[in-house]
Write an enzyme that holds these catalytic residues in place. Structure first.
Site: not given
Ligand code: GLN
Length: 459
Positions: A66, A165, A141
Protein backbone atom coordinates in the site's frame (compact mmCIF):
# COMPACT_ATOMS: atom_id res chain seq x y z
CA UNK A 1 1.32 -19.58 -1.35
CA UNK A 2 3.95 -20.36 -3.96
CA UNK A 3 7.45 -19.91 -2.57
CA UNK A 4 10.60 -20.07 -4.69
CA UNK A 5 12.49 -23.36 -4.49
CA UNK A 6 14.41 -25.75 -6.73
CA UNK A 7 11.42 -26.27 -9.07
CA UNK A 8 10.13 -22.69 -9.41
CA UNK A 9 12.45 -19.72 -9.49
CA UNK A 10 11.83 -16.43 -7.71
CA UNK A 11 12.45 -14.72 -11.03
CA UNK A 12 9.56 -16.61 -12.62
CA UNK A 13 7.22 -15.79 -9.72
CA UNK A 14 8.14 -12.11 -9.91
CA UNK A 15 7.97 -11.89 -13.73
CA UNK A 16 4.54 -13.58 -13.73
CA UNK A 17 3.28 -11.10 -11.14
CA UNK A 18 4.63 -8.13 -13.08
CA UNK A 19 3.07 -9.44 -16.32
CA UNK A 20 -0.29 -9.81 -14.60
CA UNK A 21 0.00 -6.32 -13.11
CA UNK A 22 0.49 -4.95 -16.64
CA UNK A 23 -2.33 -7.10 -18.03
CA UNK A 24 -4.74 -5.54 -15.51
CA UNK A 25 -3.37 -2.01 -15.93
CA UNK A 26 -6.82 -0.52 -16.61
CA UNK A 27 -7.96 -1.45 -13.08
CA UNK A 28 -5.63 1.30 -11.83
CA UNK A 29 -4.26 -0.88 -9.04
CA UNK A 30 -0.63 0.27 -8.94
CA UNK A 31 0.85 3.73 -8.54
CA UNK A 32 4.36 2.34 -9.15
CA UNK A 33 5.78 -0.92 -10.55
CA UNK A 34 9.06 -2.02 -9.02
CA UNK A 35 10.33 -3.95 -12.06
CA UNK A 36 14.07 -3.50 -11.96
CA UNK A 37 14.57 -3.94 -8.22
CA UNK A 38 12.13 -6.84 -7.97
CA UNK A 39 13.87 -8.84 -10.68
CA UNK A 40 17.28 -8.08 -9.19
CA UNK A 41 16.16 -9.31 -5.77
CA UNK A 42 14.56 -12.40 -7.28
CA UNK A 43 17.83 -13.31 -8.98
CA UNK A 44 19.70 -12.95 -5.70
CA UNK A 45 17.30 -15.39 -4.06
CA UNK A 46 17.59 -17.83 -6.97
CA UNK A 47 21.37 -17.68 -6.69
CA UNK A 48 21.13 -18.54 -2.99
CA UNK A 49 18.82 -21.48 -3.70
CA UNK A 50 21.20 -22.70 -6.40
CA UNK A 51 24.09 -22.56 -3.90
CA UNK A 52 22.01 -24.54 -1.41
CA UNK A 53 21.89 -21.65 1.08
CA UNK A 54 19.01 -21.13 3.47
CA UNK A 55 16.31 -18.74 2.25
CA UNK A 56 13.47 -17.03 4.13
CA UNK A 57 9.92 -18.20 4.76
CA UNK A 58 8.63 -15.86 2.02
CA UNK A 59 11.45 -16.47 -0.48
CA UNK A 60 10.58 -14.96 -3.83
CA UNK A 61 6.94 -14.30 -2.94
CA UNK A 62 5.70 -11.28 -4.90
CA UNK A 63 3.64 -8.82 -2.89
CA UNK A 64 2.00 -5.41 -3.28
CA UNK A 65 2.66 -2.54 -0.89
CA UNK A 66 0.00 0.00 0.00
CA UNK A 67 1.40 3.39 -0.95
CA UNK A 68 1.50 4.69 2.62
CA UNK A 69 4.37 2.36 3.64
CA UNK A 70 7.78 4.02 3.54
CA UNK A 71 10.63 2.42 1.65
CA UNK A 72 13.24 3.85 -0.70
CA UNK A 73 11.77 1.80 -3.58
CA UNK A 74 9.54 4.20 -5.53
CA UNK A 75 7.94 7.38 -4.25
CA UNK A 76 5.72 7.05 -1.16
CA UNK A 77 2.77 9.30 -1.96
CA UNK A 78 -0.17 7.88 0.06
CA UNK A 79 -1.97 8.64 -3.26
CA UNK A 80 -1.87 12.33 -2.39
CA UNK A 81 -0.59 15.13 -4.63
CA UNK A 82 1.11 16.79 -1.64
CA UNK A 83 3.50 13.82 -1.29
CA UNK A 84 4.32 13.52 -4.98
CA UNK A 85 8.06 13.44 -5.51
CA UNK A 86 8.76 12.14 -1.99
CA UNK A 87 11.19 9.23 -1.82
CA UNK A 88 11.66 7.91 1.68
CA UNK A 89 15.13 7.58 3.15
CA UNK A 90 13.85 4.93 5.60
CA UNK A 91 12.10 1.56 5.42
CA UNK A 92 9.04 0.70 7.51
CA UNK A 93 9.74 -2.01 10.10
CA UNK A 94 6.97 -4.20 8.67
CA UNK A 95 8.44 -3.93 5.17
CA UNK A 96 11.93 -4.73 6.45
CA UNK A 97 10.59 -7.84 8.21
CA UNK A 98 8.79 -9.10 5.10
CA UNK A 99 11.83 -8.49 2.94
CA UNK A 100 14.14 -10.18 5.43
CA UNK A 101 12.09 -13.34 4.82
CA UNK A 102 12.53 -12.93 1.06
CA UNK A 103 9.22 -11.34 0.03
CA UNK A 104 9.57 -9.11 -3.04
CA UNK A 105 7.57 -5.92 -3.52
CA UNK A 106 6.44 -5.70 -7.16
CA UNK A 107 4.53 -2.45 -6.84
CA UNK A 108 2.85 0.18 -4.70
CA UNK A 109 -0.92 0.21 -4.60
CA UNK A 110 -3.51 2.91 -5.05
CA UNK A 111 -5.52 4.12 -2.04
CA UNK A 112 -7.75 6.94 -0.87
CA UNK A 113 -5.38 9.86 -0.31
CA UNK A 114 -3.94 9.58 3.23
CA UNK A 115 -6.32 6.60 3.71
CA UNK A 116 -9.35 8.87 4.04
CA UNK A 117 -12.23 7.04 2.44
CA UNK A 118 -14.07 3.80 1.78
CA UNK A 119 -13.88 3.50 -2.01
CA UNK A 120 -10.38 4.51 -3.27
CA UNK A 121 -12.15 7.27 -5.20
CA UNK A 122 -10.38 9.93 -3.09
CA UNK A 123 -7.06 9.03 -4.71
CA UNK A 124 -5.20 11.76 -6.59
CA UNK A 125 -4.53 9.05 -9.20
CA UNK A 126 -8.17 8.13 -9.82
CA UNK A 127 -10.19 5.15 -8.55
CA UNK A 128 -9.29 1.46 -8.62
CA UNK A 129 -11.92 -0.80 -10.19
CA UNK A 130 -13.54 -3.68 -8.31
CA UNK A 131 -12.09 -7.11 -9.18
CA UNK A 132 -15.56 -8.58 -9.83
CA UNK A 133 -17.40 -5.71 -11.48
CA UNK A 134 -15.57 -2.92 -13.24
CA UNK A 135 -18.41 -0.46 -12.70
CA UNK A 136 -18.08 -0.76 -8.95
CA UNK A 137 -15.66 0.53 -6.35
CA UNK A 138 -12.78 -1.49 -4.96
CA UNK A 139 -13.63 -0.35 -1.44
CA UNK A 140 -11.12 1.58 0.56
CA UNK A 141 -8.96 2.95 1.59
CA UNK A 142 -6.68 -0.02 0.66
CA UNK A 143 -8.55 -0.66 -2.62
CA UNK A 144 -5.50 -1.31 -4.80
CA UNK A 145 -4.08 -3.90 -2.39
CA UNK A 146 -7.38 -5.81 -2.17
CA UNK A 147 -7.80 -5.95 -5.96
CA UNK A 148 -4.16 -6.97 -6.50
CA UNK A 149 -4.79 -10.06 -4.35
CA UNK A 150 -8.31 -10.74 -5.68
CA UNK A 151 -7.08 -10.73 -9.29
CA UNK A 152 -4.29 -13.09 -8.29
CA UNK A 153 -1.55 -10.68 -9.31
CA UNK A 154 0.29 -11.16 -6.02
CA UNK A 155 0.16 -13.66 -3.19
CA UNK A 156 -0.49 -11.02 -0.57
CA UNK A 157 -0.62 -7.27 -0.06
CA UNK A 158 -0.16 -4.91 2.86
CA UNK A 159 -2.83 -2.54 4.11
CA UNK A 160 -3.64 -0.16 6.92
CA UNK A 161 -6.89 -0.19 8.85
CA UNK A 162 -7.87 2.89 10.85
CA UNK A 163 -11.61 2.30 10.63
CA UNK A 164 -12.10 -0.54 8.17
CA UNK A 165 -9.67 0.10 5.33
CA UNK A 166 -8.48 -3.49 5.15
CA UNK A 167 -11.67 -5.37 6.04
CA UNK A 168 -14.06 -3.47 3.79
CA UNK A 169 -12.05 -3.70 0.54
CA UNK A 170 -11.28 -7.35 1.40
CA UNK A 171 -15.01 -8.01 1.66
CA UNK A 172 -15.79 -6.07 -1.55
CA UNK A 173 -13.32 -8.21 -3.48
CA UNK A 174 -13.69 -11.62 -1.84
CA UNK A 175 -10.36 -12.08 -0.05
CA UNK A 176 -9.18 -12.37 3.56
CA UNK A 177 -8.20 -9.14 5.32
CA UNK A 178 -6.92 -8.73 8.86
CA UNK A 179 -6.97 -5.77 11.19
CA UNK A 180 -4.80 -7.03 14.07
CA UNK A 181 -4.96 -6.03 17.71
CA UNK A 182 -3.83 -2.42 18.19
CA UNK A 183 -0.07 -2.56 18.75
CA UNK A 184 0.50 -6.01 17.23
CA UNK A 185 2.55 -4.81 14.24
CA UNK A 186 4.97 -1.89 14.27
CA UNK A 187 3.76 1.25 12.53
CA UNK A 188 7.22 2.74 12.26
CA UNK A 189 7.57 4.06 8.72
CA UNK A 190 3.88 4.15 7.84
CA UNK A 191 2.15 7.46 7.04
CA UNK A 192 0.08 8.23 10.13
CA UNK A 193 -3.65 8.84 9.81
CA UNK A 194 -5.12 8.53 13.33
CA UNK A 195 -2.48 7.34 15.75
CA UNK A 196 -4.88 5.91 18.34
CA UNK A 197 -6.60 3.59 15.84
CA UNK A 198 -4.14 2.97 12.96
CA UNK A 199 -3.22 -0.70 12.46
CA UNK A 200 -1.15 -2.50 9.88
CA UNK A 201 -2.42 -5.72 8.37
CA UNK A 202 -2.68 -7.88 5.28
CA UNK A 203 -4.78 -9.14 2.42
CA UNK A 204 -4.31 -12.84 1.68
CA UNK A 205 -6.03 -15.77 0.00
CA UNK A 206 -6.05 -18.32 2.83
CA UNK A 207 -5.97 -18.38 6.66
CA UNK A 208 -2.63 -20.23 6.61
CA UNK A 209 -1.03 -17.54 4.45
CA UNK A 210 -2.44 -14.91 6.79
CA UNK A 211 -1.01 -16.69 9.80
CA UNK A 212 2.46 -16.84 8.25
CA UNK A 213 2.37 -13.12 7.42
CA UNK A 214 1.32 -12.26 10.95
CA UNK A 215 4.08 -14.40 12.41
CA UNK A 216 6.64 -12.59 10.25
CA UNK A 217 5.41 -9.01 10.74
CA UNK A 218 4.22 -8.88 14.36
CA UNK A 219 6.28 -8.09 17.42
CA UNK A 220 7.61 -5.34 19.61
CA UNK A 221 9.64 -2.64 17.90
CA UNK A 222 11.82 -0.15 19.79
CA UNK A 223 11.00 2.36 17.04
CA UNK A 224 7.25 2.23 17.80
CA UNK A 225 6.46 2.68 21.48
CA UNK A 226 2.85 1.58 20.93
CA UNK A 227 3.83 -1.98 19.95
CA UNK A 228 2.90 -4.72 22.39
CA UNK A 229 5.42 -7.23 23.74
CA UNK A 230 5.56 -10.23 21.37
CA UNK A 231 2.52 -12.42 21.82
CA UNK A 232 1.57 -13.63 18.39
CA UNK A 233 1.32 -17.37 18.19
CA UNK A 234 0.62 -17.78 21.89
CA UNK A 235 -2.81 -19.24 22.43
CA UNK A 236 -5.09 -16.52 23.71
CA UNK A 237 -6.89 -18.99 25.95
CA UNK A 238 -7.31 -22.70 26.24
CA UNK A 239 -10.53 -22.33 24.35
CA UNK A 240 -11.38 -25.39 22.34
CA UNK A 241 -11.66 -24.32 18.72
CA UNK A 242 -14.19 -27.11 18.26
CA UNK A 243 -16.82 -25.78 20.64
CA UNK A 244 -16.74 -22.01 20.61
CA UNK A 245 -19.44 -19.56 21.62
CA UNK A 246 -20.08 -17.13 18.77
CA UNK A 247 -21.79 -13.84 19.48
CA UNK A 248 -24.20 -12.27 17.01
CA UNK A 249 -25.07 -8.59 17.46
CA UNK A 250 -28.86 -8.25 17.47
CA UNK A 251 -28.87 -4.58 16.40
CA UNK A 252 -27.02 -5.37 13.17
CA UNK A 253 -29.93 -7.50 11.95
CA UNK A 254 -31.99 -4.63 10.56
CA UNK A 255 -33.24 -3.32 7.23
CA UNK A 256 -30.34 -0.93 6.73
CA UNK A 257 -28.15 -3.99 6.16
CA UNK A 258 -28.49 -5.69 2.75
CA UNK A 259 -30.71 -8.78 2.99
CA UNK A 260 -28.26 -11.01 1.12
CA UNK A 261 -25.52 -10.10 3.62
CA UNK A 262 -27.80 -10.87 6.58
CA UNK A 263 -28.71 -14.19 4.94
CA UNK A 264 -25.03 -15.01 4.44
CA UNK A 265 -24.46 -14.42 8.16
CA UNK A 266 -27.35 -16.73 9.03
CA UNK A 267 -26.00 -19.43 6.70
CA UNK A 268 -22.62 -19.24 8.44
CA UNK A 269 -24.33 -19.47 11.84
CA UNK A 270 -26.06 -22.67 10.71
CA UNK A 271 -22.73 -24.04 9.52
CA UNK A 272 -21.14 -23.23 12.90
CA UNK A 273 -23.99 -24.87 14.79
CA UNK A 274 -23.69 -27.99 12.65
CA UNK A 275 -20.02 -28.14 13.69
CA UNK A 276 -20.90 -28.03 17.38
CA UNK A 277 -20.46 -24.32 18.12
CA UNK A 278 -22.95 -22.29 20.08
CA UNK A 279 -24.57 -19.07 18.83
CA UNK A 280 -25.15 -16.38 21.47
CA UNK A 281 -27.23 -13.24 20.89
CA UNK A 282 -25.53 -10.09 22.15
CA UNK A 283 -26.93 -6.73 23.15
CA UNK A 284 -24.26 -4.09 22.45
CA UNK A 285 -26.14 -0.79 22.63
CA UNK A 286 -23.00 1.37 22.95
CA UNK A 287 -21.96 0.41 19.43
CA UNK A 288 -24.52 2.82 18.04
CA UNK A 289 -22.21 5.66 19.16
CA UNK A 290 -19.19 4.19 17.39
CA UNK A 291 -19.54 5.92 14.03
CA UNK A 292 -20.15 9.37 15.53
CA UNK A 293 -17.29 8.96 18.01
CA UNK A 294 -14.98 7.73 15.25
CA UNK A 295 -15.74 10.69 12.98
CA UNK A 296 -14.78 13.08 15.81
CA UNK A 297 -11.71 11.33 17.22
CA UNK A 298 -10.19 10.38 13.86
CA UNK A 299 -10.45 13.83 12.20
CA UNK A 300 -8.98 15.36 15.39
CA UNK A 301 -5.93 13.11 15.06
CA UNK A 302 -5.84 13.59 11.28
CA UNK A 303 -5.74 17.38 11.70
CA UNK A 304 -2.69 16.96 13.91
CA UNK A 305 -0.91 14.32 11.81
CA UNK A 306 -1.39 16.22 8.54
CA UNK A 307 -0.04 19.48 9.90
CA UNK A 308 3.49 18.38 8.98
CA UNK A 309 2.78 18.59 5.22
CA UNK A 310 3.65 22.20 4.60
CA UNK A 311 5.58 22.24 1.32
CA UNK A 312 8.90 22.62 3.12
CA UNK A 313 9.80 19.12 4.20
CA UNK A 314 8.11 16.54 1.95
CA UNK A 315 7.04 16.17 -1.67
CA UNK A 316 5.09 18.79 -3.55
CA UNK A 317 5.55 22.57 -3.08
CA UNK A 318 3.26 25.14 -4.69
CA UNK A 319 5.02 27.30 -7.27
CA UNK A 320 2.76 30.30 -6.69
CA UNK A 321 3.98 31.73 -3.38
CA UNK A 322 5.91 34.86 -2.45
CA UNK A 323 6.24 34.38 1.31
CA UNK A 324 6.19 31.60 3.91
CA UNK A 325 2.52 31.92 4.82
CA UNK A 326 1.35 31.76 1.23
CA UNK A 327 3.73 28.82 0.62
CA UNK A 328 2.00 26.86 3.39
CA UNK A 329 -1.44 28.00 2.32
CA UNK A 330 -1.04 27.34 -1.39
CA UNK A 331 0.78 24.04 -0.96
CA UNK A 332 -1.91 22.70 1.36
CA UNK A 333 -4.75 24.09 -0.78
CA UNK A 334 -3.36 22.57 -3.96
CA UNK A 335 -1.88 19.40 -2.45
CA UNK A 336 -4.68 17.93 -0.33
CA UNK A 337 -7.80 16.24 -1.71
CA UNK A 338 -11.22 17.65 -0.69
CA UNK A 339 -11.77 14.80 1.81
CA UNK A 340 -8.40 15.52 3.46
CA UNK A 341 -9.38 19.16 3.85
CA UNK A 342 -12.80 18.25 5.23
CA UNK A 343 -11.17 16.14 7.95
CA UNK A 344 -8.62 18.83 8.83
CA UNK A 345 -11.46 21.31 9.26
CA UNK A 346 -13.67 18.93 11.28
CA UNK A 347 -10.69 17.94 13.42
CA UNK A 348 -9.68 21.49 14.24
CA UNK A 349 -13.30 22.37 14.94
CA UNK A 350 -13.90 19.52 17.43
CA UNK A 351 -10.63 20.36 19.21
CA UNK A 352 -11.24 24.10 19.39
CA UNK A 353 -11.65 25.57 22.87
CA UNK A 354 -15.37 26.34 22.51
CA UNK A 355 -16.29 22.88 21.23
CA UNK A 356 -13.77 20.51 22.80
CA UNK A 357 -16.05 19.42 25.67
CA UNK A 358 -19.12 19.05 23.50
CA UNK A 359 -17.41 16.98 20.80
CA UNK A 360 -13.95 15.56 21.48
CA UNK A 361 -14.38 14.87 25.16
CA UNK A 362 -17.81 13.35 24.66
CA UNK A 363 -16.50 11.14 21.86
CA UNK A 364 -13.63 10.01 24.10
CA UNK A 365 -16.18 9.01 26.77
CA UNK A 366 -18.27 7.13 24.21
CA UNK A 367 -15.10 5.32 23.21
CA UNK A 368 -14.60 4.12 26.78
CA UNK A 369 -18.15 2.75 26.77
CA UNK A 370 -17.39 0.87 23.56
CA UNK A 371 -14.19 -0.61 25.02
CA UNK A 372 -16.18 -1.81 28.05
CA UNK A 373 -18.97 -3.16 25.87
CA UNK A 374 -16.50 -5.41 24.05
CA UNK A 375 -14.96 -6.55 27.33
CA UNK A 376 -18.42 -7.50 28.57
CA UNK A 377 -19.33 -9.23 25.30
CA UNK A 378 -16.22 -11.40 25.49
CA UNK A 379 -17.35 -12.72 28.85
CA UNK A 380 -20.41 -14.10 27.07
CA UNK A 381 -18.75 -15.38 23.90
CA UNK A 382 -15.37 -16.26 22.40
CA UNK A 383 -15.80 -14.48 19.06
CA UNK A 384 -18.31 -12.17 17.44
CA UNK A 385 -19.45 -12.61 13.85
CA UNK A 386 -20.81 -9.58 11.99
CA UNK A 387 -21.06 -8.20 8.47
CA UNK A 388 -18.14 -5.97 7.48
CA UNK A 389 -20.29 -3.33 5.81
CA UNK A 390 -24.01 -2.82 5.25
CA UNK A 391 -23.82 -3.46 1.51
CA UNK A 392 -21.69 -5.15 -1.14
CA UNK A 393 -19.50 -2.99 -3.45
CA UNK A 394 -21.42 0.06 -4.64
CA UNK A 395 -21.21 1.82 -8.00
CA UNK A 396 -18.34 4.16 -8.85
CA UNK A 397 -19.52 7.74 -8.33
CA UNK A 398 -22.53 6.66 -6.24
CA UNK A 399 -21.35 8.03 -2.87
CA UNK A 400 -18.26 10.05 -3.58
CA UNK A 401 -20.08 13.39 -3.49
CA UNK A 402 -22.02 12.53 -0.33
CA UNK A 403 -19.55 12.33 2.57
CA UNK A 404 -22.15 11.19 5.09
CA UNK A 405 -23.27 8.29 2.86
CA UNK A 406 -19.60 7.34 2.51
CA UNK A 407 -19.04 7.53 6.29
CA UNK A 408 -22.05 5.26 6.86
CA UNK A 409 -20.16 2.53 5.00
CA UNK A 410 -18.00 2.21 8.11
CA UNK A 411 -20.82 1.73 10.59
CA UNK A 412 -19.88 -1.88 11.40
CA UNK A 413 -16.12 -1.66 11.12
CA UNK A 414 -15.01 1.34 13.19
CA UNK A 415 -15.92 0.10 16.68
CA UNK A 416 -13.10 -2.48 16.51
CA UNK A 417 -10.55 0.26 15.91
CA UNK A 418 -11.90 2.35 18.77
CA UNK A 419 -11.68 -0.68 21.08
CA UNK A 420 -8.32 -1.93 19.74
CA UNK A 421 -9.66 -5.45 19.15
CA UNK A 422 -8.72 -7.61 16.15
CA UNK A 423 -11.02 -8.47 13.25
CA UNK A 424 -10.60 -10.80 10.31
CA UNK A 425 -12.69 -10.26 7.17
CA UNK A 426 -13.51 -13.55 5.49
CA UNK A 427 -15.14 -14.30 2.14
CA UNK A 428 -18.71 -15.54 2.70
CA UNK A 429 -20.17 -16.22 -0.73
CA UNK A 430 -21.61 -13.93 -3.36
CA UNK A 431 -24.80 -12.02 -4.01
CA UNK A 432 -27.12 -13.09 -6.85
CA UNK A 433 -25.50 -10.36 -8.92
CA UNK A 434 -22.10 -12.00 -8.36
CA UNK A 435 -20.62 -9.54 -5.87
CA UNK A 436 -18.54 -10.90 -2.99
CA UNK A 437 -19.99 -10.82 0.52
CA UNK A 438 -17.67 -10.42 3.49
CA UNK A 439 -18.15 -11.14 7.16
CA UNK A 440 -15.80 -10.31 10.02
CA UNK A 441 -14.82 -12.40 13.02
CA UNK A 442 -13.94 -10.24 15.99
CA UNK A 443 -11.99 -11.43 19.01
CA UNK A 444 -10.63 -10.04 22.26
CA UNK A 445 -7.29 -8.23 22.21
CA UNK A 446 -4.37 -10.52 21.41
CA UNK A 447 -6.61 -13.28 20.05
CA UNK A 448 -5.39 -12.70 16.48
CA UNK A 449 -3.87 -16.14 16.09
CA UNK A 450 -6.92 -18.00 17.36
CA UNK A 451 -9.12 -15.81 15.21
CA UNK A 452 -7.29 -16.90 12.08
CA UNK A 453 -7.34 -20.54 13.13
CA UNK A 454 -11.03 -20.31 13.95
CA UNK A 455 -11.84 -18.83 10.54
CA UNK A 456 -11.17 -22.29 9.06
CA UNK A 457 -14.38 -23.45 10.75
CA UNK A 458 -16.27 -21.06 8.49
CA UNK A 459 -15.01 -22.42 5.18
N1 GLN B 1 -13.35 4.53 5.77
C1 GLN B 1 -12.78 4.96 7.02
C2 GLN B 1 -12.43 6.41 6.96
O1 GLN B 1 -12.53 6.99 5.91
C3 GLN B 1 -11.61 4.09 7.37
C4 GLN B 1 -10.35 4.54 6.75
C5 GLN B 1 -9.18 3.69 7.13
O2 GLN B 1 -9.34 2.65 7.80
N2 GLN B 1 -8.01 4.15 6.76
O3 GLN B 1 -12.05 6.98 7.94
Amino acid sequence: MKIANKSVTAEKLVRDALDKAKHFADYNIFTFLNEENAIKKAREIDAKIARGEKVGRLAGVPYALKDNFLSPEGETTASAHILEGFTSPITATSVAKLEAEGAIMIGRTNMDAFAHGSSTENSYFGPTLNAHDRERVAGGSSGGSAVAVALDIVEFATGTDTGGSIRQPASFNGVYGIKPTYGCISRYGVVAMASSTDCIGFFAKTPDDMNLLMEVASGQDPKDMTTLPDYYGEKHSDMDLKSARIGIIKDFDNDSVDKEIRDALKTKCELLKSKGHEIVELEMPALKYALAAYYIIVPAEVASNLSRYDGVRYGFRSANSDDLDSLYFNTRSEGFMPENKRRIMIGNFVLSSGFYDAYFLKAAKARTLIVKEYEKAFLECDYILTPVSPNPAFKLGEKVNDPVAMYLEDVMSVSLNLAGVPGLAIPAGKTKAGLPIGLQIVGPRRSDHNLIEFSKELI
